[in-house]
Scaffold this motif. Structure first.
Motif, PDB file in Angstrom:
ATOM      1  N   GLN A   1       0.826  -0.976   0.092  1.00  0.00           N
ATOM      2  CA  GLN A   1       0.706  -0.434  -0.435  1.00  0.00           C
ATOM      3  C   GLN A   1       0.991   1.190  -0.124  1.00  0.00           C
ATOM      4  O   GLN A   1       1.812   1.444   0.732  1.00  0.00           O
ATOM      5  CB  GLN A   1      -0.869  -0.100   1.198  1.00  0.00           C
ATOM      6  CG  GLN A   1      -2.083   1.328   1.458  1.00  0.00           C
ATOM      7  CD  GLN A   1      -3.227   1.213   2.979  1.00  0.00           C
ATOM      8  OE1 GLN A   1      -2.753   0.205   3.222  1.00  0.00           O
ATOM      9  NE2 GLN A   1      -3.553   1.836   2.565  1.00  0.00           N
ATOM     10  N   VAL A   2       0.411   2.393  -0.711  1.00  0.00           N
ATOM     11  CA  VAL A   2       1.143   3.310  -0.903  1.00  0.00           C
ATOM     12  C   VAL A   2       1.159   4.263  -0.324  1.00  0.00           C
ATOM     13  O   VAL A   2       0.054   4.648   0.133  1.00  0.00           O
ATOM     14  CB  VAL A   2       0.967   3.800  -2.275  1.00  0.00           C
ATOM     15  CG1 VAL A   2       1.773   5.549  -2.116  1.00  0.00           C
ATOM     16  CG2 VAL A   2       2.000   3.264  -3.576  1.00  0.00           C
ATOM     17  N   GLN A   3       1.620   4.585   0.891  1.00  0.00           N
ATOM     18  CA  GLN A   3       1.602   5.904   2.119  1.00  0.00           C
ATOM     19  C   GLN A   3       3.218   6.347   2.052  1.00  0.00           C
ATOM     20  O   GLN A   3       3.806   6.125   1.860  1.00  0.00           O
ATOM     21  CB  GLN A   3       1.644   5.103   2.963  1.00  0.00           C
ATOM     22  CG  GLN A   3       1.295   5.747   4.555  1.00  0.00           C
ATOM     23  CD  GLN A   3       0.811   4.874   5.435  1.00  0.00           C
ATOM     24  OE1 GLN A   3       0.297   3.753   5.469  1.00  0.00           O
ATOM     25  NE2 GLN A   3       0.191   6.026   7.200  1.00  0.00           N
ATOM     26  N   ALA A  24       8.394   7.357   2.278  1.00  0.00           N
ATOM     27  CA  ALA A  24       7.395   6.622   1.270  1.00  0.00           C
ATOM     28  C   ALA A  24       7.936   5.751   1.677  1.00  0.00           C
ATOM     29  O   ALA A  24       8.537   5.268   1.741  1.00  0.00           O
ATOM     30  CB  ALA A  24       6.880   7.357  -0.202  1.00  0.00           C
ATOM     31  N   GLY A  26       6.084   1.607  -0.568  1.00  0.00           N
ATOM     32  CA  GLY A  26       5.523   1.142  -1.257  1.00  0.00           C
ATOM     33  C   GLY A  26       5.770   1.517  -2.779  1.00  0.00           C
ATOM     34  O   GLY A  26       5.185   1.219  -3.617  1.00  0.00           O
ATOM     35  N   PHE A  27       6.193   3.005  -2.717  1.00  0.00           N
ATOM     36  CA  PHE A  27       6.792   3.593  -3.927  1.00  0.00           C
ATOM     37  C   PHE A  27       8.481   3.954  -3.843  1.00  0.00           C
ATOM     38  O   PHE A  27       7.973   5.033  -2.999  1.00  0.00           O
ATOM     39  CB  PHE A  27       5.884   4.128  -4.223  1.00  0.00           C
ATOM     40  CG  PHE A  27       5.052   5.463  -3.635  1.00  0.00           C
ATOM     41  CD1 PHE A  27       4.338   5.708  -3.040  1.00  0.00           C
ATOM     42  CD2 PHE A  27       5.720   6.981  -4.354  1.00  0.00           C
ATOM     43  CE1 PHE A  27       4.063   6.759  -2.121  1.00  0.00           C
ATOM     44  CE2 PHE A  27       5.305   7.813  -3.393  1.00  0.00           C
ATOM     45  CZ  PHE A  27       4.401   7.938  -2.787  1.00  0.00           C
ATOM     46  N   TYR A  32       7.659  10.957  -8.507  1.00  0.00           N
ATOM     47  CA  TYR A  32       6.587  11.647  -8.256  1.00  0.00           C
ATOM     48  C   TYR A  32       7.092  13.589  -7.934  1.00  0.00           C
ATOM     49  O   TYR A  32       7.992  13.727  -7.542  1.00  0.00           O
ATOM     50  CB  TYR A  32       5.332  11.064  -7.599  1.00  0.00           C
ATOM     51  CG  TYR A  32       4.581   9.670  -7.311  1.00  0.00           C
ATOM     52  CD1 TYR A  32       5.260   8.334  -7.758  1.00  0.00           C
ATOM     53  CD2 TYR A  32       3.485   9.677  -8.037  1.00  0.00           C
ATOM     54  CE1 TYR A  32       4.615   7.401  -7.272  1.00  0.00           C
ATOM     55  CE2 TYR A  32       3.201   8.249  -8.959  1.00  0.00           C
ATOM     56  CZ  TYR A  32       3.362   7.828  -8.606  1.00  0.00           C
ATOM     57  OH  TYR A  32       3.114   6.271  -8.458  1.00  0.00           O
ATOM     58  N   SER A 114      -2.242   9.931  -2.213  1.00  0.00           N
ATOM     59  CA  SER A 114      -1.609   9.575  -0.845  1.00  0.00           C
ATOM     60  C   SER A 114      -1.045  10.207   0.191  1.00  0.00           C
ATOM     61  O   SER A 114       0.440  10.108   1.024  1.00  0.00           O
ATOM     62  CB  SER A 114      -0.443   8.744  -1.562  1.00  0.00           C
ATOM     63  OG  SER A 114       0.342   7.602  -2.369  1.00  0.00           O
TER      64      SER A 114
END
Length: 125
Positions: A1-3, A24, A26-27, A32, A114
């Motif tokens: 899960q992206v958070q 971050a 999850g990514f 971004y 997010s």
């Protein structure tokens, strides 16, 4: 899960400094655009600063007029964080600060996602 998770807030006297971090899980943040926003009691959430994606070019940074010259946004790709260095803080900077991700900085707030839980910044003597 992206958070996203913000940290670094606190109580500081006028004229003081704080450094906020947006981490971050999850990514990878550098793919971004990352924006910093703040919301003071009784006010709408407003954009403070944004740094463009590093994917294709050098970072481009944006600042609200109210913080220009006092705040600096930057990336630490080794730590996968985006930092907001805040200098010469003023009582009107008091707010909960949030970070969020989008494909580009120059877009509406609703396109950012997010969102983290926020970190409180209080500027008071």
């Amino acid at each position: 899960q992206v958070q996203l998770v913000e940290s670094g807030g606190g109580l500081v006297q006028p004229g003081g400094s704080l450094r906020l971090s947006c981490a971050a899980s999850g990514f990878t943040l550098d793919t971004y655009a990352i924006g910093w926003f703040r919301q003071a009691p009784g006010k709408e959430r407003e954009g403070v600063s944004c740094i463009s994606s590093s994917a294709n070019s050098a970072d481009i940074t944006y600042y609200a007029d109210s913080v220009k010259g006092r705040f600096t946004i930057s990336r630490d790709n080794a730590k996968n964080t985006v930092n907001l260095q805040m200098n010469n803080l003023k009582p009107e900077d008091t707010a909960v600060y949030y970070c969020a991700a989008a494909t580009k900085c120059l877009t509406v707030q609703a396109d950012f996602g997010s969102w983290g839980q926020g970190t409180q910044v209080t500027v008071s003597s």
